[in-house]
Every structure is written in structure tokens, then in C-alpha cells.
Write an enzyme that holds these catalytic residues in place. Structure first.
Site, mmCIF file in Angstrom:
data_model
loop_
_atom_site.group_PDB
_atom_site.id
_atom_site.type_symbol
_atom_site.label_atom_id
_atom_site.label_comp_id
_atom_site.label_asym_id
_atom_site.label_seq_id
_atom_site.Cartn_x
_atom_site.Cartn_y
_atom_site.Cartn_z
ATOM 1 N N LYS A 142 -1.130 9.910 4.448
ATOM 2 C CA LYS A 142 -0.017 9.889 3.505
ATOM 3 C C LYS A 142 -0.492 10.291 2.104
ATOM 4 C CE LYS A 142 1.096 5.634 4.556
ATOM 5 N NZ LYS A 142 1.811 4.344 4.627
ATOM 6 N N GLU A 184 -5.763 -5.908 0.108
ATOM 7 C CA GLU A 184 -5.494 -5.205 1.365
ATOM 8 C C GLU A 184 -6.365 -5.734 2.503
ATOM 9 O OE1 GLU A 184 -3.187 -3.175 2.143
ATOM 10 O OE2 GLU A 184 -2.418 -2.248 0.319
ATOM 11 N N GLU A 246 2.315 -1.982 6.162
ATOM 12 C CA GLU A 246 3.200 -2.182 5.022
ATOM 13 C C GLU A 246 3.515 -3.663 4.789
ATOM 14 O OE1 GLU A 246 4.950 0.317 2.903
ATOM 15 O OE2 GLU A 246 3.086 1.258 3.562
#
Length: 402
Positions: A142, A184, A246
Site C-alpha cells: 500500500k 503496531e 487495521e
């Protein structure tokens, strides 16, 4: 320098990682045939590590051109993308060239997008210099910029040719950037549990001050890469099972973009977003009180906090949640927001193929209000923290008493 290649579906991408190994950089890069390298920096990556990197290219007579943009999420814009494209074309970029983003996730995103656009796609080799980028953003196809104040709304998928990383560049990072990378990794630990939880909790217990050695960084980075690899080899574009990465981002992204520019790191915003997600899951009976406590205790080990604010940001956060980029995966009714939720550490809630639960707007609004209060560092001038609703036109929330 070791190669821990990872998969995007059937495509295998080499990931070269080591410590104090920049001298090997030229040997690795030369294996890819090219006419010229185009190096993308922001002011920070150029200042801290640019000279050392470019000196190696000079010593090995590797031709290159550079482009430097200002740092920060607010500079991931169409204007800067246009500047990059103009600069590289004017300096002779061709289909045989390679673009190397040298910096954090913002540098990787915008220069990666440029690589995907130039001549309908030229080769891209990432050299991440932040803790977050090295195990998260570069292990993705992405590439995107922000548009109209919404995150990652304009972009494409573009496969990197390789990733190169020297963990010694992480030693210059401040606590804010360390927390960003840890946010993360906490997400990975919550998603998968098992060894990803064990590695992280061990490192956090051994480094309560969040000051990691190069060896510790390497273990954490490899853990993060392996977590991404677990799903990306089956879902290269993160459209099905890969969407679980996500988790925490629906509200986390909205909070990140609603804070003053560059004041809240991406990973810390995701950590706050995960606290909101557990609040939602608990209110909906998906996550028990006991599991929520364990979930939130892990997040609190990295102490996520909002910056000091000069105003209440609830309405700004709410507006961005309503424009979350996961809209459209599953059909929804008015008054519903789709969110990825967990049952407990190591087990996600899966109501459908996309793991997206239909959450009433009222519950989402309550969760936002909860985390804004829980992680607040206070308001300037001792302004009382309050949510003003009513005539603000907040769909689904104008009658809430929060």
C-alpha cells in the site's frame, strides 16, 4: 546482513537486515541492474543518516539523484507528490531507474506512490529508518497520500523489489518514535498472541525505560515482519484476512489526524485506538471484563498518551471516523460504523469474511470519549475537557449525553 524474505502472495521479497552493516549496502544494491538511483529523504532522515548513506554510494561510483521533503504526516500531500514526480523526471528518471525511500513510513508512502506512478510503475527498494516503518509500512504494497484531511485516501498497490535495513539507525530515535513502533507490535501481539506476545512482553519487561539495544531491536523487528508475513502470503493486498492489521486504526487514525501536526505518532494513536476497540467490544459483550483488562494492560506498558491540546478534538475525531477508509467492505445501515474487534489476546471476533462488526454509532462515540479522557495529558489554560454536542450536526451523536 541476513535475508529474511517475506511473501506477498506468490511474490517473494528479500528483506536484508543487520547491525552496523551499511558497508554491505553497495553490494546488495548492485545486484539490481539500473541506470540511476533516486533517493527520497525527509529533512530528518537526510540530517541524521543521509551523509553516511550517500558516501557509500559515492565510494562505489553508484549514480544517484535525491529529493527531500519536509517531515511529518501533514506533508504526505498531493503537492509534495507532484514535487517529487517533477524532480525525478527532470533529473532523468527512466523505466530502468530505482526509487529508494530513505526514511520513515511517510517517506516510504509518498515516494513509494511515486514509484508506482512513474512510467506505470518502476522498481522500489525501501530503506526504512524508523522503528515503525521497518516492520510495518514497508511490509505492505500500500502506497498512499492523505487528501482532504483524510488518511491514505489516494494511492495504489505497488510491490517493493527489496527492503534493506540497518538497525543502527534506530539508536537515534526518541521515545515518541519508539512508542510508535511498539504500538503496531502490541497490535500484532493482540492479533496473534503466541510467540508474538511472548517476544514483546519479554522485551517490555526487560526494557521498561523503552531503551532497546540493537539486538533487542532486531528481535522485535523480525517478530513484526513474521507477523505480517503470516497473513500477507495468503492476502497480498490486505483485502480479506489481511484487513485485520487495521485493528485499532478506525479510531486511532482519526485521533492521529485530529491532533496538532506531528504531535501524536501513528503507533501511539493506534494504541489509543485499540483501547477504544476494547471498550466497544466490551460494551457489545464480545470481550469479557477479564480479557479486556489483560488486553489494556499490555497496551498500557507503552504508556500511550495524547499531546497537550488547546481544544476538545471529539468532533474532529468523529468526522474522520465517519470517513474511515474501511467503509464499503460490507453493506451497512445508517447509524452503523464497521470496526475490527477482538475477543481476547490471540483471538479476533469474526462476524464475516472481513472481520468487520457493525457497531452502533452511539457506542463508538462513547468509546472515543472514553479514550480521549483516559489518555489525556490535559488542555492548555486549564480548559475543562468536555464534548459539546447538539447543534454541531454530528450524525447519530447529537442526542448523546457523554
Amino acid at each position: 546482513m541476513k535475508n529474511i524474505s517475506f511473501n506477498f502472495g506468490e511474490d517473494l521479497v528479500p528483506f536484508y537486515i543487520g547491525t552496523n552493516c551499511l558497508a554491505q549496502l553497495a553490494t546488495i544494491i548492485k545486484q539490481f541492474k539500473f541506470d540511476q538511483l533516486f533517493i527520497g529523504f525527509d529533512d530528518h532522515s537526510k540530517f541524521y543518516h543521509g551523509a553516511r548513506f550517500l558516501n557509500i554510494l559515492d565510494q562505489n561510483s553508484i549514480p544517484y539523484s535525491t529529493c527531500v521533503i519536509p517531515p511529518g504526516e501533514n506533508n504526505k500531500t498531493l503537492e509534495n507528490l507532484d514535487y517529487i514526480l517533477c524532480t525525478f523526471i527532470q533529473k532523468g528518471c527512466t523505466r530502468q531507474s530505482i526509487i529508494i525511500p530513505f526514511g520513515g513510513g511517510i517517506v516510504g508512502n509518498i515516494f513509494g506512490l511515486a514509484a508506482g506512478l512513474l512510467y506505470r510503475g518502476i522498481r522500489l527498494i525501501h530503506f526504512p529508518t524508523t522503528f515503525l516503518a521497518v516492520h510495518d509500512s514497508v511490509t505492505s504494497q500500500k502506497q498512499a497520500i492523505n487528501y482532504l484531511s483524510y488518511k491514505n485516501t489516494v494511492g495504489l498497490f505497488h510491490l517493493p523489489t527489496a527492503v534493506i535495513h540497518d538497525t543502527s539507525v534506530l539508536t537515534t530515535l526518541d521515545e515518541k518514535n519508539i512508542k510508535s513502533g511498539l504500538g503496531e507490535l502490541v497490535k500484532n501481539a493482540i492479533l496473534f498472541g503466541d510467540e508474538f506476545y511472548d517476544v514483546l512482553i519479554n522485551q517490555l519487561n526487560c526494557h521498561k525505560d523503552l531503551k532497546f539495544s540493537s539486538a533487542a531491536f532486531e528481535e522485535l523487528v523480525i517478530s513484526g515482519i513474521n507477523a505480517k508475513n503470516r497473513l500477507l502470503k495468503h492476502d497480498a493486498r490486505e483485502k480479506n484476512t489481511g484487513i485485520v492489521f487495521e485493528y485499532g486504526h478506525t479510531i486511532g487514525h482519526a485521533i492521529e489526524l485530529s491532533c496538532p501536526h506531528n504531535s501524536l505518532s501513528h503507533g501511539e494513536a493506534v494504541a489509543i485506538g485499540m483501547l477504544a476497540a476494547s471498550c466497544v467490544a466490551n460494551k457489545m459483550g464480545i470481550m469479557s471484563d477479564e480479557d479486556r483488562a489483560k488486553h489494556d494492560q499490555l497496551i498500557e506498558k507503552i504508556h500511550p498518551r495524547l499531546p497537550i491540546l488547546d481544544k476538545d478534538i471529539f468532533l474532529a475525531v468523529w468526522n474522520r471516523v465517519l470517513h474511515d477508509n474501511k467503509r464499503g467492505y460490507v453493506p451497512t445501515e445508517k447509524g452503523i460504523i464497521c470496526m475490527i474487534l477482538a475477543k481476547r489476546i490471540g483471538e479476533l471476533h469474526q462476524p464475516n469474511l472481513y472481520y468487520l462488526e457493525a457497531v452502533p454509532e452511539e457506542i463508538v462515540a462513547q468509546a472515543i470519549r472514553y479514550v480521549l479522557g483516559k489518555t489525556s495529558s490535559g488542555l492548555q489554560h486549564n480548559t475543562p475537557y468536555q464534548v459539546v454536542l447538539g447543534d454541531a450536526g454530528v450524525r447519530g451523536c447529537d442526542r448523546l449525553s457523554l
